[in-house]
Design an enzyme around this catalytic site. Sequence first.
Site, mmCIF file in Angstrom:
data_model
loop_
_atom_site.group_PDB
_atom_site.id
_atom_site.type_symbol
_atom_site.label_atom_id
_atom_site.label_comp_id
_atom_site.label_asym_id
_atom_site.label_seq_id
_atom_site.Cartn_x
_atom_site.Cartn_y
_atom_site.Cartn_z
ATOM 1 C CG ASP A 16 -1.726 1.190 1.434
ATOM 2 O OD1 ASP A 16 -1.659 2.117 0.597
ATOM 3 O OD2 ASP A 16 -2.471 1.232 2.429
ATOM 4 C CB ILE A 17 1.580 3.802 -2.615
ATOM 5 C CG1 ILE A 17 2.782 4.670 -2.989
ATOM 6 C CG2 ILE A 17 0.286 4.596 -2.711
ATOM 7 C CD1 ILE A 17 2.777 5.140 -4.441
ATOM 8 C CG ASN A 30 -9.646 12.866 -11.622
ATOM 9 O OD1 ASN A 30 -9.659 14.090 -11.511
ATOM 10 N ND2 ASN A 30 -10.102 12.059 -10.677
ATOM 11 N N GLY A 38 -9.467 3.946 -6.314
ATOM 12 C CA GLY A 38 -8.117 3.404 -6.480
ATOM 13 C C GLY A 38 -7.097 4.089 -5.584
ATOM 14 C CB VAL A 39 -3.465 4.598 -6.056
ATOM 15 C CG1 VAL A 39 -3.311 5.450 -7.282
ATOM 16 C CG2 VAL A 39 -2.305 4.789 -5.101
ATOM 17 C CG ASP A 40 -7.059 10.410 -6.963
ATOM 18 O OD1 ASP A 40 -6.518 11.117 -6.100
ATOM 19 O OD2 ASP A 40 -7.732 10.865 -7.916
ATOM 20 C CB SER A 123 -2.535 4.302 -16.987
ATOM 21 O OG SER A 123 -2.742 5.683 -17.190
ATOM 22 N N GLY A 125 -5.005 0.577 -13.519
ATOM 23 C CA GLY A 125 -6.235 0.206 -12.820
ATOM 24 C C GLY A 125 -7.445 0.605 -13.647
ATOM 25 C CE1 TYR A 127 -8.982 7.476 -15.669
ATOM 26 C CE2 TYR A 127 -6.792 8.387 -15.898
ATOM 27 C CZ TYR A 127 -8.129 8.549 -15.592
ATOM 28 O OH TYR A 127 -8.591 9.794 -15.220
HETATM 29 N N1 AR6 Z 1 -1.229 1.544 -3.104
HETATM 30 C C1 AR6 Z 1 -0.623 1.218 -4.279
HETATM 31 N N2 AR6 Z 1 -1.285 0.954 -5.409
HETATM 32 C C2 AR6 Z 1 -2.639 1.017 -5.360
HETATM 33 C C3 AR6 Z 1 -3.373 1.338 -4.191
HETATM 34 C C4 AR6 Z 1 -2.591 1.620 -3.027
HETATM 35 N N3 AR6 Z 1 -3.160 1.949 -1.867
HETATM 36 N N4 AR6 Z 1 -4.698 1.303 -4.489
HETATM 37 C C5 AR6 Z 1 -4.798 0.943 -5.788
HETATM 38 N N5 AR6 Z 1 -3.571 0.761 -6.317
HETATM 39 P P1 AR6 Z 1 -5.954 3.280 -10.308
HETATM 40 P P2 AR6 Z 1 -5.479 4.654 -12.884
HETATM 41 C C6 AR6 Z 1 -3.163 0.336 -7.677
HETATM 42 O O1 AR6 Z 1 -7.272 2.784 -10.770
HETATM 43 O O2 AR6 Z 1 -5.647 3.370 -13.632
HETATM 44 C C7 AR6 Z 1 -8.974 7.167 -9.958
HETATM 45 O O3 AR6 Z 1 -10.348 7.164 -9.716
HETATM 46 C C8 AR6 Z 1 -4.172 -0.343 -8.561
HETATM 47 O O4 AR6 Z 1 -4.327 -1.712 -8.181
HETATM 48 O O5 AR6 Z 1 -5.833 3.804 -8.913
HETATM 49 O O6 AR6 Z 1 -4.333 5.548 -13.247
HETATM 50 C C9 AR6 Z 1 -8.437 8.522 -10.387
HETATM 51 O O7 AR6 Z 1 -9.177 9.585 -9.781
HETATM 52 C C10 AR6 Z 1 -3.503 -0.205 -9.923
HETATM 53 O O8 AR6 Z 1 -2.482 -1.188 -10.073
HETATM 54 O O9 AR6 Z 1 -5.366 4.463 -11.272
HETATM 55 C C11 AR6 Z 1 -8.613 8.494 -11.857
HETATM 56 O O10 AR6 Z 1 -9.927 8.893 -12.235
HETATM 57 C C12 AR6 Z 1 -2.805 1.169 -9.822
HETATM 58 O O11 AR6 Z 1 -2.804 1.496 -8.419
HETATM 59 C C13 AR6 Z 1 -8.400 7.051 -12.226
HETATM 60 O O12 AR6 Z 1 -8.701 6.297 -11.054
HETATM 61 C C14 AR6 Z 1 -3.521 2.273 -10.574
HETATM 62 O O13 AR6 Z 1 -4.924 2.079 -10.508
HETATM 63 C C15 AR6 Z 1 -6.965 6.772 -12.586
HETATM 64 O O14 AR6 Z 1 -6.840 5.443 -13.047
#
Ligand code: AR6
Length: 179
Positions: A16-17, A30, A38-40, A123, A125, A127
């Site tokens: 977990d980052i 975004n 997600g991570v955001d 991107s 997740g 995206y």
């Molecule tokens: N620590 C590390 N990695 C994580 C965590 C965490 N706590 N939580 C999720 N991930 P995503 P995107 C991973 O969807 O594809 C948001 O709604 C996840 O498993 O977070 O760039 C934004 O607001 C995946 O491997 O980001 C944007 O609208 C990676 O992080 C959109 O999602 C990225 O997944 C961005 O989409």
Amino acid sequence: MEHRIGNRRVVLVQGDITLDETDALVNAANSGLRGGGGVDGAIHRAGGPAIMAQCRKIGGCPPGQAVITTGGNLKARYVIHTVGPIYRGGAHGEADILAGAYRESLKLASANRLKSLSFPAISAGVYGYPLQEAARIALTTVLDYLAAHRDIELVRFVLFGQETFEAFSAVLRDLIPSY
Ligand code: AR6
């Protein structure tokens, strides 16, 4: 797993980052910097409202660019918000935008004299970027930057889940002979 280039290191971990203690966490945001899932979502929850207050003032960030805010309540002092491409088949400049997201984050870290930062798999997740290709672009962009600059000493990839960690590990093993 890790790889060294001179005094610089790239480290891959599963986890977990939001718990990382580098100078800055990179957020996969975004373009409206509005927060999301997600991570955001995880970074804003863990860091508290000071991060969103600065995101609102900044107003937005185009895909492939990066902006910096406080880390709020995080252990990391800063959050670098970058925006990856939404994957639409690969013929819409996605690879250049994804490489730009990593490169601009690294440049912003250098400009702020940071020594260490942590990336998620941007991107890969919501995206929808295909995992192996996302890993190749992420790692080549970071390794190229570390080969050309000496200021950033540590880049951690903090990968959520085993599949992501293993994809990045396999790509790094393939790339090491070139660096
Ligand atoms: N620590 C590390 N990695 C994580 C965590 C965490 N706590 N939580 C999720 N991930 P995503 P995107 C991973 O969807 O594809 C948001 O709604 C996840 O498993 O977070 O760039 C934004 O607001 C995946 O491997 O980001 C944007 O609208 C990676 O992080 C959109 O999602 C990225 O997944 C961005 O989409």
